[in-house]
Design a protein around this motif. Structure first.
Motif, mmCIF file in Angstrom:
data_model
loop_
_atom_site.group_PDB
_atom_site.id
_atom_site.type_symbol
_atom_site.label_atom_id
_atom_site.label_comp_id
_atom_site.label_asym_id
_atom_site.label_seq_id
_atom_site.Cartn_x
_atom_site.Cartn_y
_atom_site.Cartn_z
ATOM 1 N N GLY A 1 0.808 -1.215 0.000
ATOM 2 C CA GLY A 1 0.000 0.000 0.000
ATOM 3 C C GLY A 1 0.834 1.254 0.000
ATOM 4 N N ILE A 2 0.182 2.340 -0.377
ATOM 5 C CA ILE A 2 0.828 3.657 -0.317
ATOM 6 C C ILE A 2 -0.167 4.650 0.262
ATOM 7 C CG2 ILE A 2 0.207 4.289 -2.720
ATOM 8 C CD1 ILE A 2 3.187 5.515 -2.736
ATOM 9 N N ASN B 1 9.628 6.325 -2.551
ATOM 10 C CA ASN B 1 8.524 5.359 -2.715
ATOM 11 C C ASN B 1 8.753 4.509 -3.965
ATOM 12 O OD1 ASN B 1 6.335 8.056 -1.853
ATOM 13 N ND2 ASN B 1 6.848 6.376 -0.506
ATOM 14 N N GLY C 1 12.120 2.292 -3.528
ATOM 15 C CA GLY C 1 12.015 1.347 -2.412
ATOM 16 C C GLY C 1 10.844 0.397 -2.529
ATOM 17 N N ALA C 2 9.781 0.810 -3.201
ATOM 18 C CA ALA C 2 8.578 -0.027 -3.209
ATOM 19 C C ALA C 2 7.980 -0.201 -4.613
ATOM 20 C CB ALA C 2 7.545 0.559 -2.260
ATOM 21 N N GLN D 1 9.091 -0.327 6.819
ATOM 22 C CA GLN D 1 7.863 -1.082 7.097
ATOM 23 C C GLN D 1 8.112 -2.517 7.544
ATOM 24 O OE1 GLN D 1 4.869 0.257 7.286
ATOM 25 N NE2 GLN D 1 5.871 2.207 6.827
ATOM 26 N N SER E 1 10.858 11.364 2.950
ATOM 27 C CA SER E 1 9.496 11.210 3.486
ATOM 28 C C SER E 1 8.611 12.328 2.994
ATOM 29 C CB SER E 1 9.519 11.307 5.009
ATOM 30 O OG SER E 1 9.542 10.062 5.585
ATOM 31 N N SER F 1 6.304 13.762 4.425
ATOM 32 C CA SER F 1 6.011 14.790 5.430
ATOM 33 C C SER F 1 7.241 15.594 5.862
ATOM 34 C CB SER F 1 5.380 14.120 6.650
ATOM 35 O OG SER F 1 6.215 13.076 7.087
HETATM 36 N N1 AQP Z 1 12.690 6.795 1.665
HETATM 37 C C1 AQP Z 1 12.206 5.599 1.339
HETATM 38 N N2 AQP Z 1 13.048 4.643 0.862
HETATM 39 C C2 AQP Z 1 12.565 3.416 0.511
HETATM 40 N N3 AQP Z 1 11.248 3.085 0.602
HETATM 41 C C3 AQP Z 1 10.384 4.010 1.069
HETATM 42 N N4 AQP Z 1 9.053 3.996 1.283
HETATM 43 C C4 AQP Z 1 8.678 5.197 1.775
HETATM 44 N N5 AQP Z 1 9.722 6.017 1.897
HETATM 45 C C5 AQP Z 1 10.815 5.312 1.464
HETATM 46 C C6 AQP Z 1 8.192 2.853 0.992
HETATM 47 O O1 AQP Z 1 7.162 3.318 0.121
HETATM 48 C C7 AQP Z 1 5.983 2.560 0.381
HETATM 49 C C8 AQP Z 1 4.818 3.507 0.522
HETATM 50 O O2 AQP Z 1 5.079 4.334 1.634
HETATM 51 P P1 AQP Z 1 3.924 5.153 2.332
HETATM 52 O O3 AQP Z 1 3.671 6.364 1.575
HETATM 53 O O4 AQP Z 1 2.730 4.358 2.519
HETATM 54 O O5 AQP Z 1 4.418 5.328 3.773
HETATM 55 P P2 AQP Z 1 5.597 6.059 4.399
HETATM 56 O O6 AQP Z 1 6.674 5.065 4.617
HETATM 57 O O7 AQP Z 1 5.080 6.670 5.607
HETATM 58 O O8 AQP Z 1 6.023 7.128 3.300
HETATM 59 P P3 AQP Z 1 6.518 8.520 3.561
HETATM 60 O O9 AQP Z 1 6.877 9.113 2.277
HETATM 61 O O10 AQP Z 1 7.594 8.489 4.587
HETATM 62 O O11 AQP Z 1 5.233 9.262 4.087
HETATM 63 P P4 AQP Z 1 4.943 10.070 5.399
HETATM 64 O O12 AQP Z 1 5.939 11.167 5.421
HETATM 65 O O13 AQP Z 1 3.544 10.550 5.212
HETATM 66 O O14 AQP Z 1 5.089 9.154 6.560
HETATM 67 C C9 AQP Z 1 6.247 1.740 1.638
HETATM 68 O O15 AQP Z 1 6.522 0.397 1.247
HETATM 69 C C10 AQP Z 1 7.463 2.368 2.227
HETATM 70 O O16 AQP Z 1 8.254 1.421 2.947
#
Ligand code: AQP
Length: 351
Positions: free
Chosen positions: A29-30, A40, A43-44, A170, A215, A217
């Motif tokens: 999921g995303i 994203n 990594g995914a 994750q 990230s 955020s």
């Molecule tokens: N920096 C990263 N490197 C590798 N993989 C990443 N993922 C996120 N950031 C990185 C992987 O992308 C998938 C979807 O992520 P997500 O959007 O559901 O959640 P997240 O990990 O919370 O992503 P963000 O960008 O860090 O969002 P915010 O800032 O809102 O918390 C996942 O498989 C994640 O592992």
């Protein structure tokens, strides 16, 4: 149509679900919590695309998860649409996988409640993401943020998915999801598979600040669909090896975020050798190195951005993909939740 398959132990002795065609299910999921970024993607999402041929694939825009942090409800529909566009453009071919929105399949939240009752409080309190997000959002430490991994376990296990391609951040949650499945199965019988995380070599892409994971955020991202001029504006000042104060100072590519986080994944082995030689001998400057990265990045990102532009011009198509996805998921979810309810004795005995 029944979607019943079989549960068997795989080569590593993990209880695994095989669908009616003998394929292992994949779920990932995303969050529609902001612009999809290259972290994203590397990594995914790029890994999800590799699963399309051999697995029964389910990809979800997890909007309930995104509501655990403060957000503007008026912007959520556009964020969900944008996430769908970015993922389809990046290679999630709707003909070969199911793409859907979490809140359109209510069984996710029902199963999350069921899993709440088998998840140890202590396990949840150890989750790193909860600790980090609680610090980031001190004014809004809600229970949903705490039970986020339980809903994530429900997302995965509602489809009996065994393979979960994610980034490194994750992995702890996927391990907990496996424990939750085991706890449920021990108490009520084998209903759920023991899911496993699948990582790419790009399992943790650092942000442009060079200090934190990229990230949504944290404002340290390069957007997957970002315009080239805007990407270059960010790459120009991006942090490099601190030894290279002047162009004549040699550097160590392995200590440079631009090399380890971006060149490593966007550039060819020839370009990587060129940087190794040029950076360590001060034969090239950081700007030259970044210009090569920019060119190599655009070779990957241009076609994705162009495809996204085409999709935005066909919003009905994108909505149809999501609607068809939700319908398929509701069929499976109804069967699996019924199986869980029956195992738990949550049915009336009719006379
Ligand atoms: N920096 C990263 N490197 C590798 N993989 C990443 N993922 C996120 N950031 C990185 C992987 O992308 C998938 C979807 O992520 P997500 O959007 O559901 O959640 P997240 O990990 O919370 O992503 P963000 O960008 O860090 O969002 P915010 O800032 O809102 O918390 C996942 O498989 C994640 O592992």
């Amino acid at each position: 149509m029944s979607d019943q398959g079989t549960m068997k132990r795989d080569a590593n002795d993990y209880l695994t679900y095989y669908n009616a065609s003998g394929k292992v299910r994949t779920f990932s999921g995303i969050q529609p919590s902001g612009e999809v970024h290259i972290g994203n993607y590397l990594g995914a999402i790029s890994n999800w695309v590799k699963f399309l041929d051999d697995y029964d694939c389910f990809f979800c825009i997890v909007d309930h998860h995104a509501t655990t942090i403060a957000y503007d409800p008026a912007r959520m529909p556009a964020r969900v649409f944008d996430a769908a566009v970015a993922n389809i453009a990046a290679g999630l071919d709707p003909e070969r996988c199911v793409i859907f929105v979490q809140s359109e399949v209510p069984e996710h939240t029902e199963l999350a409640w069921v899993f709440n009752t088998v998840t140890p409080f202590g396990d949840l309190s150890r989750m790193t993401q909860f600790k980090q997000k609680s610090q980031q959002h001190e004014e809004n430490i809600n229970v949903g943020l705490f039970t986020y991994p339980v809903l994530q376990a429900a997302d995965i296990l509602l489809y009996k998915a065994s393979a979960v391609p994610v980034g490194e951040d994750q992995v702890q949650h996927i391990e907990l999801a496996r424990e939750i499945a085991r706890k449920f199965n021990t108490r009520y019988g084998d209903v759920f598979p023991e899911c496993q995380a699948h990582l790419t070599p790009a399992k943790r892409i650092m942000g442009l600040d060079g200090e934190n994971k990229m990230s949504k955020s944290l404002g340290n991202t390069i957007g997957l669909l970002e315009e080239p001029e805007s990407i270059w504006k960010k790459l120009g000042p991006a942090k490099t090896d601190e030894r290279r104060k002047r162009k004549t100072d040699p550097g160590v590519p392995e200590d440079c975020n631009v090399y380890t986080s971006y060149h490593s994944y966007f550039s060819s082995p020839e370009d990587l050798s060129w940087i190794q030689e040029g950076c360590t001998t001060a034969g090239i400057g950081c700007l030259q190195c970044k210009k090569r990265l920019f060119k190599n990045m655009l070779a990957v990102l241009d076609p994705i951005r162009e495809k996204a532009t085409g999709l935005r011009a066909r919003p009905d198509f994108v909505h149809e993909v999501l609607s068809a996805g939700a319908e398929r998921c509701r069929g499976i979810a109804a069967e699996v939740i019924e199986e869980a309810r029956t195992a738990m004795g949550l049915h009336r005995n009719r006379v």
